[in-house]
Design an enzyme around this catalytic site. Structure first.
Site, mmCIF file in Angstrom:
data_model
loop_
_atom_site.group_PDB
_atom_site.id
_atom_site.type_symbol
_atom_site.label_atom_id
_atom_site.label_comp_id
_atom_site.label_asym_id
_atom_site.label_seq_id
_atom_site.Cartn_x
_atom_site.Cartn_y
_atom_site.Cartn_z
ATOM 1 N N ASN A 35 -6.505 11.296 1.058
ATOM 2 C CA ASN A 35 -6.986 10.417 2.125
ATOM 3 C C ASN A 35 -6.154 10.620 3.397
ATOM 4 O O ASN A 35 -5.983 9.705 4.187
ATOM 5 C CB ASN A 35 -6.931 8.954 1.650
ATOM 6 C CG ASN A 35 -7.737 8.034 2.538
ATOM 7 O OD1 ASN A 35 -8.705 8.465 3.180
ATOM 8 N ND2 ASN A 35 -7.341 6.784 2.616
ATOM 9 N N LYS A 84 -6.909 2.325 -1.643
ATOM 10 C CA LYS A 84 -6.726 1.044 -0.953
ATOM 11 C C LYS A 84 -7.991 0.393 -0.410
ATOM 12 O O LYS A 84 -7.904 -0.583 0.327
ATOM 13 C CB LYS A 84 -5.720 1.233 0.182
ATOM 14 C CG LYS A 84 -6.180 2.245 1.215
ATOM 15 C CD LYS A 84 -5.257 2.272 2.419
ATOM 16 C CE LYS A 84 -5.826 3.144 3.515
ATOM 17 N NZ LYS A 84 -5.052 3.132 4.741
ATOM 18 N N SER A 124 0.583 -6.267 -1.418
ATOM 19 C CA SER A 124 -0.377 -6.746 -0.423
ATOM 20 C C SER A 124 -0.492 -8.253 -0.486
ATOM 21 O O SER A 124 -0.347 -8.856 -1.562
ATOM 22 C CB SER A 124 -1.734 -6.123 -0.741
ATOM 23 O OG SER A 124 -2.759 -6.804 -0.058
ATOM 24 N N TYR A 148 -8.842 -3.500 -6.676
ATOM 25 C CA TYR A 148 -7.709 -3.082 -5.837
ATOM 26 C C TYR A 148 -6.588 -4.130 -5.901
ATOM 27 O O TYR A 148 -5.422 -3.807 -6.157
ATOM 28 C CB TYR A 148 -8.172 -2.889 -4.381
ATOM 29 C CG TYR A 148 -7.030 -2.896 -3.410
ATOM 30 C CD1 TYR A 148 -6.201 -1.801 -3.287
ATOM 31 C CD2 TYR A 148 -6.761 -4.033 -2.632
ATOM 32 C CE1 TYR A 148 -5.116 -1.827 -2.410
ATOM 33 C CE2 TYR A 148 -5.686 -4.069 -1.759
ATOM 34 C CZ TYR A 148 -4.869 -2.963 -1.654
ATOM 35 O OH TYR A 148 -3.793 -2.999 -0.798
ATOM 36 N N LYS A 152 -2.473 -4.269 -7.639
ATOM 37 C CA LYS A 152 -1.227 -4.723 -7.005
ATOM 38 C C LYS A 152 -0.564 -5.815 -7.857
ATOM 39 O O LYS A 152 0.639 -5.799 -8.079
ATOM 40 C CB LYS A 152 -1.500 -5.243 -5.591
ATOM 41 C CG LYS A 152 -2.040 -4.185 -4.631
ATOM 42 C CD LYS A 152 -1.042 -3.063 -4.382
ATOM 43 C CE LYS A 152 -1.576 -2.022 -3.415
ATOM 44 N NZ LYS A 152 -0.696 -0.839 -3.303
ATOM 45 N N ARG A 230 -6.640 -13.612 10.589
ATOM 46 C CA ARG A 230 -5.667 -12.849 9.804
ATOM 47 C C ARG A 230 -4.354 -12.725 10.565
ATOM 48 O O ARG A 230 -4.298 -12.911 11.765
ATOM 49 C CB ARG A 230 -6.193 -11.420 9.538
ATOM 50 C CG ARG A 230 -7.442 -11.334 8.673
ATOM 51 C CD ARG A 230 -7.178 -11.687 7.232
ATOM 52 N NE ARG A 230 -8.364 -11.510 6.408
ATOM 53 C CZ ARG A 230 -9.300 -12.444 6.237
ATOM 54 N NH1 ARG A 230 -9.189 -13.619 6.831
ATOM 55 N NH2 ARG A 230 -10.349 -12.199 5.473
HETATM 56 N N1 UDP Z 1 -14.102 -7.821 9.969
HETATM 57 C C1 UDP Z 1 -15.245 -7.822 10.757
HETATM 58 N N2 UDP Z 1 -15.909 -6.635 10.937
HETATM 59 C C2 UDP Z 1 -15.485 -5.459 10.410
HETATM 60 C C3 UDP Z 1 -14.322 -5.464 9.606
HETATM 61 C C4 UDP Z 1 -13.657 -6.670 9.403
HETATM 62 O O1 UDP Z 1 -15.671 -8.860 11.265
HETATM 63 O O2 UDP Z 1 -16.132 -4.415 10.601
HETATM 64 C C5 UDP Z 1 -13.356 -9.073 9.780
HETATM 65 C C6 UDP Z 1 -13.203 -9.519 8.333
HETATM 66 O O3 UDP Z 1 -14.312 -10.318 7.945
HETATM 67 C C7 UDP Z 1 -11.879 -10.282 8.378
HETATM 68 C C8 UDP Z 1 -11.081 -9.543 9.456
HETATM 69 O O4 UDP Z 1 -12.042 -8.855 10.244
HETATM 70 O O5 UDP Z 1 -12.078 -11.612 8.830
HETATM 71 C C9 UDP Z 1 -10.084 -8.550 8.889
HETATM 72 O O6 UDP Z 1 -10.757 -7.691 7.991
HETATM 73 P P1 UDP Z 1 -10.099 -6.354 7.443
HETATM 74 O O7 UDP Z 1 -11.124 -5.657 6.606
HETATM 75 O O8 UDP Z 1 -9.508 -5.572 8.588
HETATM 76 O O9 UDP Z 1 -8.873 -6.844 6.570
HETATM 77 P P2 UDP Z 1 -8.807 -7.856 5.322
HETATM 78 O O10 UDP Z 1 -8.093 -9.049 5.836
HETATM 79 O O11 UDP Z 1 -10.189 -8.136 4.871
HETATM 80 O O12 UDP Z 1 -8.013 -7.114 4.314
#
Ligand code: UDP
Length: 341
Positions: A35, A84, A124, A148, A152, A230
């Site tokens: 990857n 991941k 994580s 996943y 962890k 987040r």
């Molecule tokens: N998210 C989004 N559109 C995308 C990818 C993520 O709205 O194309 C939102 C997702 O619902 C979450 C935040 O962005 O609220 C972070 O998502 P990510 O997948 O980056 O990380 P996660 O916290 O899920 O591991």
């Protein structure tokens, strides 16, 4: 120290390699390049002006893993290598369990055989599961909602059992929140293969014109603007957390320690979009879609344990993260080259 960095050609691994070298450590990378692209190694050497030993190795292969330890005088291991992608793990659980668990077992067994006892593990924030309160502290119970995440949780348990059985181990479990950003040079950064699953690389690809618009997964959460919240942490802050943890465990009396690596600040999807538009000077068009299955409304780190015990804290803001991501993305619209430049 001579540090084996598994997954050292990956996103977080590569930034950590540079900081290890800058701090005077020697680095050996073990990566299968499943990857990541080999062309990253040239960039690392150009940035650090130091040679790096690279083993192209499948770490699920115990004999091949053991050979690395037989050939190199390793003092410590930082174990990034692993699959991941959450969604892929749901579709292909066997591949995820096998790869992530077998990789950890081969590395730990080889360490055992060669008397190497210092191990820093990429865990994580997903190990806090779905029922945890929004602000997460290290003493909360662990669980997961997808394969996943379970890998962890399981590897953390293996490490606790190992530390209990033999207190000569020096193990750091690092629970990452949402790593984003890129090296200040714009020469290395996150380069997901195919369509990005994560927010920041997707936003960056929209801004640079590789994708038409962002899908915002839900705007009806119980959060200030309705979108998911987040704790984004700059990959350079995260890499610095690994150095601090490595130095701490080698001087520690404890066989195992757990630290959250997060900023303690929370940003919504729309705040990230607005910050990225400012940083790039580009529009980031988006449409609101239904919630993504398995997503939680909001969570962030309580990083005070890492702040106090490691003397470390995340210093970069969400604007810094977007500016550095944009520098990387605009200099490298298609990511790392397929062949060496
Ligand atoms: N998210 C989004 N559109 C995308 C990818 C993520 O709205 O194309 C939102 C997702 O619902 C979450 C935040 O962005 O609220 C972070 O998502 P990510 O997948 O980056 O990380 P996660 O916290 O899920 O591991």
């Amino acid at each position: 120290m001579r540090v084996l960095v598994t997954g050292g050609a990956g996103y977080i691994g590569s930034h950590t390699v540079l900081q290890l070298q800058a701090a005077g450590h020697e680095v050996v990378i073990a990566d299968d390049f499943s990857n990541s692209k080999p062309s990253i190694v040239k960039r690392l050497v150009a940035l650090s002006d130091e040679p790096v030993t690279v083993y192209t190795v499948d770490l699920t292969d115990e004999l091949a893993t053991e050979r690395v330890f037989a050939e190199e005088q390793i003092d410590a291991v930082i174990h990034f290598a692993g699959f991941k992608a959450v969604g892929e793990s749901v579709a292909e659980p066997l591949a995820y369990y096998r790869n992530n668990l077998d990789t950890a077992f081969s590395v730990l067994n080889a360490m055992n055989q060669h008397g190497v006892r210092t191990f820093v593990f990429s865990s994580s924030a997903t190990v806090y599961g779905e029922n945890a309160v929004r602000e997460r502290t290290e003493d909360m119970p662990t669980s997961a909602t997808n394969p996943y995440g379970w890998t962890k949780v399981m590897i953390e348990q293996v490490l606790r059992d190992l530390a209990a059985a033999d207190d000569s181990w020096r193990i750091a479990i690092l629970r990452y929140f949402n790593p984003v950003g890129a090296h200040a040079s714009g020469e290395i950064g996150e380069d997901p293969s195919g369509k990005p699953n994560n927010l920041m690389p997707f936003v960056a690809q929209v801004a640079v014109g590789r994708r038409e618009k962002l899908s915002v997964f839900g705007d009806d959460y119980d959060t200030p603007d309705g979108t998911g919240v987040r704790d984004y942490i700059h990959v350079e802050d995260l890499a610095a957390g690994h150095l601090a943890a490595l130095e701490k465990v080698t001087a520690s009396d404890d066989a195992l320690s757990v630290w959250n690596l997060g900023s303690g600040h929370a940003s919504s999807v729309l705040e990230v979009v607005a910050s990225f538009a400012r940083a790039s000077g580009r529009d980031v068009p988006y449409e609101v879609l239904p919630r993504r299955a398995g997503d939680l409304p909001a969570y962030w780190a309580d990083p005070s344990k890492a702040n106090a015990e490691l003397g470390w804290r995340a210093t970069r803001t969400i604007d810094d993260m977007c500016e550095d991501t944009w520098r990387w993305q605009s200099k490298n619209p298609n990511g790392f080259p397929d062949v060496d430049e």
